[in-house]
Design a protein around this motif. Structure first.
Motif, PDB file in Angstrom:
ATOM      1  N   ALA A   7      12.949  -7.873   3.694  1.00 26.99           N
ATOM      2  CA  ALA A   7      11.847  -8.665   4.259  1.00 26.99           C
ATOM      3  C   ALA A   7      12.178 -10.153   4.219  1.00 26.99           C
ATOM      4  N   LYS A   8      11.993 -10.794   5.364  1.00 29.39           N
ATOM      5  CA  LYS A   8      12.257 -12.225   5.449  1.00 29.39           C
ATOM      6  C   LYS A   8      11.096 -12.907   6.187  1.00 29.39           C
ATOM      7  N   PRO A   9      10.615 -14.031   5.661  1.00 32.64           N
ATOM      8  CA  PRO A   9       9.544 -14.760   6.339  1.00 32.64           C
ATOM      9  C   PRO A   9      10.039 -15.327   7.668  1.00 32.64           C
ATOM     10  N   PRO A  10       9.141 -15.710   8.570  1.00 35.35           N
ATOM     11  CA  PRO A  10       7.707 -15.819   8.335  1.00 35.35           C
ATOM     12  C   PRO A  10       7.015 -14.464   8.360  1.00 35.35           C
ATOM     13  N   PHE A  11       5.844 -14.418   7.723  1.00 32.99           N
ATOM     14  CA  PHE A  11       5.007 -13.230   7.704  1.00 32.99           C
ATOM     15  C   PHE A  11       3.682 -13.559   8.387  1.00 32.99           C
ATOM     16  N   TYR A  12       3.100 -12.532   9.011  1.00 37.49           N
ATOM     17  CA  TYR A  12       1.885 -12.712   9.795  1.00 37.49           C
ATOM     18  C   TYR A  12       0.819 -11.698   9.399  1.00 37.49           C
ATOM     19  N   HIS A  13      -0.439 -12.086   9.608  1.00 39.44           N
ATOM     20  CA  HIS A  13      -1.573 -11.180   9.393  1.00 39.44           C
ATOM     21  C   HIS A  13      -2.523 -11.356  10.571  1.00 39.44           C
ATOM     22  N   GLY A  14      -2.711 -10.287  11.351  1.00 42.70           N
ATOM     23  CA  GLY A  14      -3.627 -10.323  12.480  1.00 42.70           C
ATOM     24  C   GLY A  14      -4.998  -9.836  12.067  1.00 42.70           C
ATOM     25  N   THR A  15      -6.049 -10.538  12.479  1.00 43.46           N
ATOM     26  CA  THR A  15      -7.405 -10.230  12.036  1.00 43.46           C
ATOM     27  C   THR A  15      -8.421 -10.901  12.954  1.00 43.46           C
ATOM     28  N   ARG A  16      -9.677 -10.706  12.660  1.00 40.68           N
ATOM     29  CA  ARG A  16     -10.759 -11.451  13.312  1.00 40.68           C
ATOM     30  C   ARG A  16     -11.464 -12.358  12.291  1.00 40.68           C
ATOM     31  N   ALA A  17     -10.975 -12.369  11.067  1.00 39.72           N
ATOM     32  CA  ALA A  17     -11.571 -13.207  10.024  1.00 39.72           C
ATOM     33  C   ALA A  17     -11.252 -14.680  10.287  1.00 39.72           C
ATOM     34  N   ASP A  18     -12.197 -15.530   9.978  1.00 39.10           N
ATOM     35  CA  ASP A  18     -12.039 -16.970  10.144  1.00 39.10           C
ATOM     36  C   ASP A  18     -11.803 -17.574   8.765  1.00 39.10           C
ATOM     37  N   VAL A  19     -10.556 -17.944   8.486  1.00 36.85           N
ATOM     38  CA  VAL A  19     -10.209 -18.540   7.197  1.00 36.85           C
ATOM     39  C   VAL A  19      -9.423 -19.827   7.436  1.00 36.85           C
ATOM     40  N   VAL A  68       1.283 -16.177   6.789  1.00 32.82           N
ATOM     41  CA  VAL A  68       0.928 -15.963   5.386  1.00 32.82           C
ATOM     42  C   VAL A  68       2.172 -15.884   4.517  1.00 32.82           C
ATOM     43  N   GLU A  69       1.955 -16.102   3.217  1.00 27.29           N
ATOM     44  CA  GLU A  69       3.024 -15.870   2.251  1.00 27.29           C
ATOM     45  C   GLU A  69       2.466 -14.989   1.140  1.00 27.29           C
ATOM     46  N   PRO A  70       3.215 -13.950   0.786  1.00 27.00           N
ATOM     47  CA  PRO A  70       2.778 -13.089  -0.317  1.00 27.00           C
ATOM     48  C   PRO A  70       2.801 -13.866  -1.629  1.00 27.00           C
ATOM     49  N   THR A  71       1.856 -13.574  -2.498  1.00 30.26           N
ATOM     50  CA  THR A  71       1.818 -14.227  -3.811  1.00 30.26           C
ATOM     51  C   THR A  71       2.337 -13.314  -4.909  1.00 30.26           C
ATOM     52  N   GLY A  72       2.764 -12.126  -4.539  1.00 28.17           N
ATOM     53  CA  GLY A  72       3.278 -11.165  -5.499  1.00 28.17           C
ATOM     54  C   GLY A  72       4.146 -10.140  -4.804  1.00 28.17           C
ATOM     55  N   PRO A  73       4.498  -9.096  -5.522  1.00 30.51           N
ATOM     56  CA  PRO A  73       5.373  -8.070  -4.941  1.00 30.51           C
ATOM     57  C   PRO A  73       4.705  -7.349  -3.778  1.00 30.51           C
ATOM     58  N   PHE A  74       5.547  -6.813  -2.898  1.00 28.14           N
ATOM     59  CA  PHE A  74       5.061  -6.036  -1.761  1.00 28.14           C
ATOM     60  C   PHE A  74       6.072  -4.961  -1.419  1.00 28.14           C
ATOM     61  N   GLU A  75       5.621  -4.004  -0.611  1.00 25.41           N
ATOM     62  CA  GLU A  75       6.471  -2.870  -0.247  1.00 25.41           C
ATOM     63  C   GLU A  75       6.283  -2.548   1.229  1.00 25.41           C
ATOM     64  N   ASP A  76       7.185  -1.715   1.772  1.00 21.78           N
ATOM     65  CA  ASP A  76       7.017  -1.231   3.133  1.00 21.78           C
ATOM     66  C   ASP A  76       5.679  -0.511   3.243  1.00 21.78           C
ATOM     67  N   ASP A  77       5.020  -0.651   4.379  1.00 25.14           N
ATOM     68  CA  ASP A  77       3.742   0.015   4.627  1.00 25.14           C
ATOM     69  C   ASP A  77       4.008   1.484   4.957  1.00 25.14           C
ATOM     70  N   PRO A  78       3.665   2.404   4.056  1.00 18.60           N
ATOM     71  CA  PRO A  78       3.965   3.817   4.300  1.00 18.60           C
ATOM     72  C   PRO A  78       3.150   4.415   5.442  1.00 18.60           C
ATOM     73  N   ASN A  79       2.069   3.762   5.843  1.00 20.81           N
ATOM     74  CA  ASN A  79       1.266   4.261   6.955  1.00 20.81           C
ATOM     75  C   ASN A  79       2.046   4.197   8.269  1.00 20.81           C
TER      76      ASN A  79
END
Length: 136
Positions: A7-19, A68-79
């Protein structure tokens, strides 16, 4: 759990949330795709996957893609990686730790109405067949 090896940045998160930049996106809230709270937060290293995330997210807000940037460990999404795309070509990941919003993708091209409807129809079929389970 360990960091996804390739995994290499950049990382993205798609949503409808306003942050805002600096906010943390946390697991434990109602998912963009399920009517229940999930113990993971999902993200991708591809803009394409984040676009699908924004377009398919539930809610009435504007479709958004955050950097986004992860603040901790992460893994492949098994879904996705175990069920639909072996080898993780979508570069989709999940974490139990928050994601820090470091920016927003201001301009991006969504899918055509026909592509979006085909994806929604496919997801509806999975739900009707009882195969829309999210591994949490």
């Amino acid at each position: 759990m360990t960091y996804a090896a390739d995994a290499k940045p950049p990382f993205y998160h798609g949503t409808r949330a306003d942050v805002a930049v600096g906010d943390l996106l946390r697991p434990g809230f109602t998912s963009n795709f399920a009517d229940r709270k999930l113990s993971w937060i999902y993200f991708s290293a591809t803009l394409e996957a984040a676009i699908w995330g924004a377009e398919l997210a539930k809610g009435a807000g504007r479709e958004r893609i955050y950097i986004v940037e992860p603040t901790g460990p992460f893994e492949d999404d098994p879904n996705l990686t175990d069920k639909r795309f072996p080898g993780n070509p979508t570069q989709s990941y999940r974490s139990r730790d928050p994601l820090r919003v470091i920016g927003e993708v201001a301009e991006w091209q969504g899918h055509s109405p026909e592509q979006l409807q085909a994806m929604k129809d496919g997801l509806s079929r999975l739900a009707a067949e009882g195969r829309d389970h999210i591994i949490d």
